[in-house]
Design an enzyme around this catalytic site. Structure first.
Site, short mmCIF file in Angstrom:
data_model
loop_
_atom_site.label_atom_id
_atom_site.label_comp_id
_atom_site.label_asym_id
_atom_site.label_seq_id
_atom_site.Cartn_x
_atom_site.Cartn_y
_atom_site.Cartn_z
CD GLU B 36 5.55 5.22 6.18
OE1 GLU B 36 4.66 5.51 5.53
OE2 GLU B 36 6.96 5.81 5.91
CB SER B 42 -0.34 8.82 12.17
OG SER B 42 -1.03 7.97 11.72
CB CYS B 46 3.22 20.88 9.40
SG CYS B 46 2.10 20.24 8.19
CB VAL B 84 4.41 -0.28 -1.99
CG1 VAL B 84 3.61 -0.72 -3.08
CG2 VAL B 84 3.82 -0.72 -0.52
CG ASN B 312 -4.98 14.24 9.22
OD1 ASN B 312 -5.04 13.46 9.97
ND2 ASN B 312 -3.86 15.18 9.13
#
Lengths: 456, 456
Positions: B36, B42, B46, B84, B312
């Protein structure tokens, strides 16, 4: 000469039929006469507890259209305080009594008849009394009488509500709001037996939190009175003093006249109708509302579900068809919602006992979630229960109990049931997500996911 | 030796995939490494507007699982602050840079790869600036930077939000709550162009009621800065002074690395995946979340809809399949809800322009109703719009704007859409009715009834 439509019963079903028929056919083509025993037409009986509790100020607010409006705007000859006492199918004639004029007999010929006589309260033998202070809560006139008693002298202080269904719990809350001390007596192990007992237990806790005394699993055996006024409710487990007794024991279809006239009565006690709300095998006669039986789309069985929402739909459908249009009633899935103080309760489909009786094999799942994203202000707990057919994964029923924005979520499950969805499909549903409205997995989706695992 | 799963992107989609894969396969069977770029895993992007506006106190509340939890409870080797930079499908290797250690290169071999790199904000040429005070609102790190600026010295007083979609209006409201004077600039004729302009006009009125200056139908052409800080937003119709500029111009799929690696990109710019979230024609590679395209169940077309709810679900489905289970993503129907001050907005299915582009012929109806029985305290107005295929009566889309208990009613319509219901069927739906929750005809039913008449 105009055809004549006679409507028996001036509440939701009857007057929806009358107004829809009128929309499609003018007064020169269709004369409409409607008989109503009480003083009011087209009112929200479901609003009576809120009127009693003081949330709604005035009876008139519960009336969506009064007799004068029907007469003037719809050219419907509404005759309130007229009780229909006979229907002669061979002579195509209705016999009524004018209650304001000594019961004078009135006869009215019909070409089309809508039977919308509603329901009568279930009244067990012990409840038949001459004592004052015992009330049903079915009509506006019932509500007015009850409020008069609450406002009377001596003012009642102790209320006993018998029956823990929707009306019972709503009336218990209303009476708390009026400052009375209230006991609720219910024969089933938990109140709100329209949901399964595990969910009913949540309702009981909320009721007790209101300061209400809940006596569930208790049968009433009699009433005591003093000086012509009710004084106590006698149960298997002791006597409860009462200055007012409210009966919320459910209703049965008001079919006495219909049966006498030879209309077909189904296994639930309701009148049998076809998809267009025509009484089976009885040309020119229609029925709608709390006097008919419906088809349950999940079990496929006839059921009796007296609710204003069905009465309005069925009346409207009868009226469209009488008007020359085409509309059908597609059955029900058993959806109902209610509010008990801050607690919201919703159900749809079959309860466990109903699913078993219908012959289903099923699993149940129950999940705890919240109405909003957990971190969002105002997030409150919500319990969702699903009843799901084994192997197929088809949803059979659902119940929701929660503190906020809970009850109406049952509609999502009602539409899923209506469409025979499986929980696999449901777990994929594209439901609205934003932090003020739902966790990123809506409680309905969380329940569906858990059910997917349970049926594996 | 254990198989190795590498996850690119540690937000909703990637970490849902990782945790589901772990649920089905233990660490001895499947090693999981997740990269990440930011500091958080996670989290609820919103929720950022509510964090900025002060409704949510703390960034940590927006995090559903932090890296430590993933490491300890899920044995997922989470490497935050790792970007990455390359994917070599032939060598089955991912190349990343450790941003905390001078960009040191890290290589990780994989057997399975989940590409969940999310989205990148749309940044037009005029928004490319070295001036400080210009913010996107896509990541937690964006949110933290923005809050630092609001809390900085000198404190900004005038905000301009560019883009009137969900994020734009939510951020505009947040900034009002922080006491700034706020202008919202939107190129379309009305804000909230995810609903039709007639419904967007209702949103504009609500925004103006907030004290917000709404400039819709206006394009931005540039930014002005002074001493390295943003000073104004230049539009076709004048210059708006600004101490802070928030960009809410939407996002596009973050597919640079994917495209470089040869993953198939669809017409929407998102990665093409099959039902199980496998990248098309690319064995062992999965993709999910804001970088993929989905199928719209109403139009049948590929669409790009970057929303946490889909991310999700898709991540979870990829994870179940990687774990050896079976799950499929059934597509979307375009449901979204948002809150703008007291106004609730919901949409599902196709807007008018989308329905026309998909080739549908349709009619639209719009009705005004209320969230509760009209006589019940707290009854508020609600507008429901339906878009319905001509002749068939099939529902194609729906939009709701209302003041209370409005937005989530869109879910009923979303489930109806999902099941290809016609408005004739919908008018019969058995939805929950009780005075605190709905009129006896729910607004959804009122709209369906009107649509039945409109398609005749």
């Amino acid at each position: 000469m105009a055809e004549k439509l006679v409507v028996v019963g001036g509440d939701a079903a009857g007057m929806s039929a009358a107004s829809q028929a009128r929309r499609h056919r003018d007064a020169g083509d269709l004369e409409i006469v409607a008989f109503e025993r009480g003083h009011y037409t087209s009112y929200s009986a479901c609003g009576i507890p809120y009127w009693v509790g003081g949330l709604v100020d005035d009876a008139d607010q519960l009336v969506s259209r009064d007799p004068a409006t029907f007469r003037e705007d719809f050219q419907v000859d509404v005759r309130v305080r007229h009780e229909v006492v006979g229907i002669d199918l061979a002579r195509r004639e209705v016999v009524a009594r004018d209650l304001e004029h000594g019961g004078r007999e009135v006869r009215e010929r019909f070409d089309q008849l809508v039977y919308a006589a509603g329901a009568v309260p279930a009244t067990p033998d012990w409840a038949r009394t001459d004592a004052a202070g015992v009330f049903g809560v079915q009509t506006m006139d019932d509500g007015a009488a009850l409020i008069d008693w609450l406002d009377g002298d001596p003012a009642p202080r102790r209320a006993v509500v018998v029956g823990g269904g929707y009306i019972g719990v709503e009336m218990a809350e209303a009476m708390i709001q009026r400052g009375l001390s209230v006991s609720l007596v219910e024969r089933s192990p938990e109140p709100m037996s329209t949901v399964d007992p595990d969910m009913g237990a949540l309702v009981r806790k909320a009721l007790c939190g209101l300061g209400l005394e809940v006596r569930s699993g208790v049968s009433v055996t009699g009433l005591e009175s003093r000086d012509g006024r009710v004084a106590a409710v006698v149960t298997e487990h002791g006597t409860l003093p009462a200055d007012i007794v409210v009966l919320g024991l459910g209703v049965r279809p008001n079919t006495a006249l219909a049966a006498e006239a030879g209309l077909p009565i189904g296994p639930t006690g309701g009148i049998r109708v076809d998809l267009r709300m025509r009484v089976m095998d009885t040309p020119g006669v229609w029925a709608a509302g709390d006097c008919v039986e419906s088809v349950h789309r999940v079990s496929g069985q006839p059921v009796y579900v007296p609710l204003g929402t069905h009465a309005n739909k069925q009346g409207r459908i009868a009226g469209i068809n009488i008007g020359g249009g085409y509309a059908t009633f597609a059955g029900i899935v058993g959806t109902a919602v209610t509010r008990v103080c801050d607690l919201e309760v919703g159900r749809t489909g079959l309860r466990e006992a109903e699913a078993a009786a219908a012959g289903f094999e099923f699993v149940t799942v129950r999940v705890e979630s919240t109405n909003r994203a957990g971190y969002f202000p105002g997030a409150k707990p919500m319990t969702v229960k699903l009843i799901v057919e084994r192997r197929s994964g088809r949803l059979l029923g659902a119940q929701i109990v929660g503190l906020s924005e809970a009850a109406k979520r049952i509609d999502v499950l009602a539409v899923a049931l209506w469409n025979r969805m499986t929980v696999d499909e449901m777990a994929n549903l594209d439901l609205g997500y934003a932090p003020p409205y739902a966790p990123v997995w809506d409680p309905v989706l969380v329940a569906a996911r858990k059910a997917v695992e349970a049926i594996r």
